[in-house]
Design an enzyme around this catalytic site. Structure first.
Site, PDB file in Angstrom:
ATOM      1  N   ASN A 207      21.205   5.702  20.048  1.00  0.00           N
ATOM      2  CA  ASN A 207      22.048   4.920  20.233  1.00  0.00           C
ATOM      3  C   ASN A 207      23.487   5.346  20.676  1.00  0.00           C
ATOM      4  OD1 ASN A 207      24.578   6.540  19.725  1.00  0.00           O
ATOM      5  ND2 ASN A 207      24.479   6.706  17.442  1.00  0.00           N
ATOM      6  N   ASP A 275      21.365   5.394  11.215  1.00  0.00           N
ATOM      7  CA  ASP A 275      21.715   5.118  10.199  1.00  0.00           C
ATOM      8  C   ASP A 275      19.697   5.416   9.403  1.00  0.00           C
ATOM      9  OD1 ASP A 275      23.753   4.727   9.508  1.00  0.00           O
ATOM     10  OD2 ASP A 275      23.716   2.748  10.432  1.00  0.00           O
ATOM     11  N   LYS A 284       1.718  10.255  20.003  1.00  0.00           N
ATOM     12  CA  LYS A 284       1.904   8.962  20.788  1.00  0.00           C
ATOM     13  C   LYS A 284       1.106   7.970  20.375  1.00  0.00           C
ATOM     14  CE  LYS A 284       2.655   6.492  24.875  1.00  0.00           C
ATOM     15  NZ  LYS A 284       2.857   7.286  27.079  1.00  0.00           N
ATOM     16  N   PRO A 301      20.657  10.978   5.789  1.00  0.00           N
ATOM     17  CA  PRO A 301      21.487  11.652   4.840  1.00  0.00           C
ATOM     18  C   PRO A 301      22.572  11.303   5.540  1.00  0.00           C
ATOM     19  CG  PRO A 301      20.187  13.861   5.590  1.00  0.00           C
ATOM     20  CD  PRO A 301      19.868  11.931   6.299  1.00  0.00           C
ATOM     21  N   ASP A 302      23.610  10.387   4.333  1.00  0.00           N
ATOM     22  CA  ASP A 302      25.378  10.029   3.973  1.00  0.00           C
ATOM     23  C   ASP A 302      25.927  11.482   4.510  1.00  0.00           C
ATOM     24  OD1 ASP A 302      27.645   9.006   4.924  1.00  0.00           O
ATOM     25  OD2 ASP A 302      26.919   7.832   3.615  1.00  0.00           O
ATOM     26  N   ILE A 303      26.164  11.893   5.529  1.00  0.00           N
ATOM     27  CA  ILE A 303      26.998  13.098   5.664  1.00  0.00           C
ATOM     28  C   ILE A 303      28.110  13.086   5.896  1.00  0.00           C
ATOM     29  CG2 ILE A 303      27.244  14.664   7.822  1.00  0.00           C
ATOM     30  CD1 ILE A 303      25.337  13.931   9.207  1.00  0.00           C
TER      31      ILE A 303
END
Length: 395
Positions: A207, A275, A284, A301-303
């Site tokens: 991102n 996410d 490649k 994982p949802d830290i």
């Protein structure tokens, strides 16, 4: 504004005094310099004068300087006397009360606090005579920093390097404003930046997060006295002074680093963690003229939730919400879902990612505070102070 009297000792590390002056002035301090004879072999009075924009003093026997300022007045007008670099010889003379040049005369005559940043060969630092001198100085109330470890100009390796100017700045500000360091003794964990989730050895999902806001928060917390651990995704920002940095790339690496950094008094989860990830190909992925390859996404994982519900839960857990619509509604829902104490929400649909300014909403159990748009450093300072107030209010 605080007034700093900087005594520059002899040694190759004297060149770092130039950067220290720049940092002190950038942070609102006034600097006046005393340059020892040894120091003048490495930096010039003109250099220090240009950086400090003040006269540099070099000799106890200068009639003009004594008439206009005088070593007694010079020793008393400062809020703090800083010796950097503090050589073995200069510290030995300080410890034994000698006053045979301008620097040692000022140090003996001063009634203001003194801070020494040592710099010398590793064997000199470890010599019993130096250890005795350091112990005597500390017993006399002088703050003597620990030198850094590392390679030296002489080719040896070990403790003895002058601490970096940023670390000296933090020590100076701690000495000047001990009451202004409400997070002293507290450990705060901060995450910052994006994560990169590999698709194959050359491609990844990411991102636009620059890490700038998280790094500013880590810096602001350290300035309030916290011991800060910064878990950083792949960014190119310099490490804030006094902050311990752990570099990671993927969300799973960040999750492991966060767990390894606990326990902490507070956790500020600023990082824009991906996410989802894909099962990365070993080689490649090639175009073969057919349809694009299908990417199977797996949830990361949802830290934030893991920290907020785990056995080592910090007393204060702060999450961030980067949203493009319904910013406050999504932030309120996220706070409840993740079981965080606070959520700092911002609208990233414009220029927040990578930009220098931010406009945030602080969502707590008491409601929502909307802050005006300001520099990310100002957002960081405001949030750091709120964190300090919250931790002080708790047992």
């Amino acid at each position: 504004m605080s007034h700093i009297l900087l005594i520059v000792g002899g040694g190759i590390a004297a060149y770092k005094s130039c950067e220290l002056i720049r940092l002190l002035r950038r942070n609102g301090h006034s600097v006046r310099c005393v340059l020892t004879e040894g120091g003048s072999h490495f930096v010039t009075p003109m250099t220090l004068a240009a950086l400090s924009e003040k006269q540099v003093f070099t000799s106890l026997w200068d009639l003009k300087d004594e008439a206009e300022m005088g070593h007694i007045q010079l020793s008393r007008e400062a809020d703090l006397v800083v010796v950097a670099p503090g050589t073995a010889d200069l510290m030995a003379r300080m410890a034994n009360g000698l006053a045979d040049d301008l620097a040692t005369t000022v140090l003996l005559a001063t009634d203001t606090p003194v801070l020494v940043a040592p710099a010398m060969n590793v064997r000199m630092w470890q010599h019993p005579a130096t250890r005795r001198n350091v112990a005597r100085l500390r017993a006399d109330g002088v703050t003597v920093m620990a030198p850094d470890d590392g390679a030296m100009a002489c080719g040896e390796f070990g403790p003895g390097r002058l601490p970096e100017p940023g670390a000296i700045l933090l020590a100076i500000e701690a000495a000047l404003t001990p009451a202004g360091r409400p997070l002293a003794g507290r450990h705060v964990l901060v995450t910052a930046g994006p994560t990169h989730e590999p698709i194959d050895p050359v491609r990844f999902i990411a991102n636009r997060s620059s890490g700038r806001q998280g790094f500013a928060i880590a810096d602001a917390l350290a300035r309030l006295g916290a011991r800060v651990t910064l878990v950083a995704g792949p960014v190119t920002l310099p490490t804030p002074p006094g902050v311990t940095r752990i570099d990671v790339e993927s969300a799973r690496q960040m999750a492991d680093a966060v767990q390894g950094a606990l326990p902490a008094d507070a956790a500020v989860m600023v990082a824009a963690v991906a996410d989802w990830r894909v099962e990365a190909a070993r080689q490649k992925v090639k175009k073969d003229g057919g349809a694009a390859p299908a990417l199977t996404l797996v949830e990361n994982p949802d830290i934030l939730a893991t920290v907020a519900t785990g056995p080592d839960r910090p007393a204060l857990v702060v999450g961030f919400a980067a949203e493009t619509e319904h910013v406050i509604d999504h932030a309120i829902a996220k706070r409840a879902r993740k079981r965080a104490d606070w959520i700092v929400a911002n609208d990233v649909s414009s220029d927040v990612f990578g930009g220098k300014a931010n406009s945030v909403h602080l969502v707590t159990a008491d409601g929502v505070e909307s802050w005006e748009r300001m520099a990310k450093e100002d957002v960081a300072r405001g949030l750091a102070q709120r964190i300090a107030d919250a931790l002080q209010a708790r047992p």
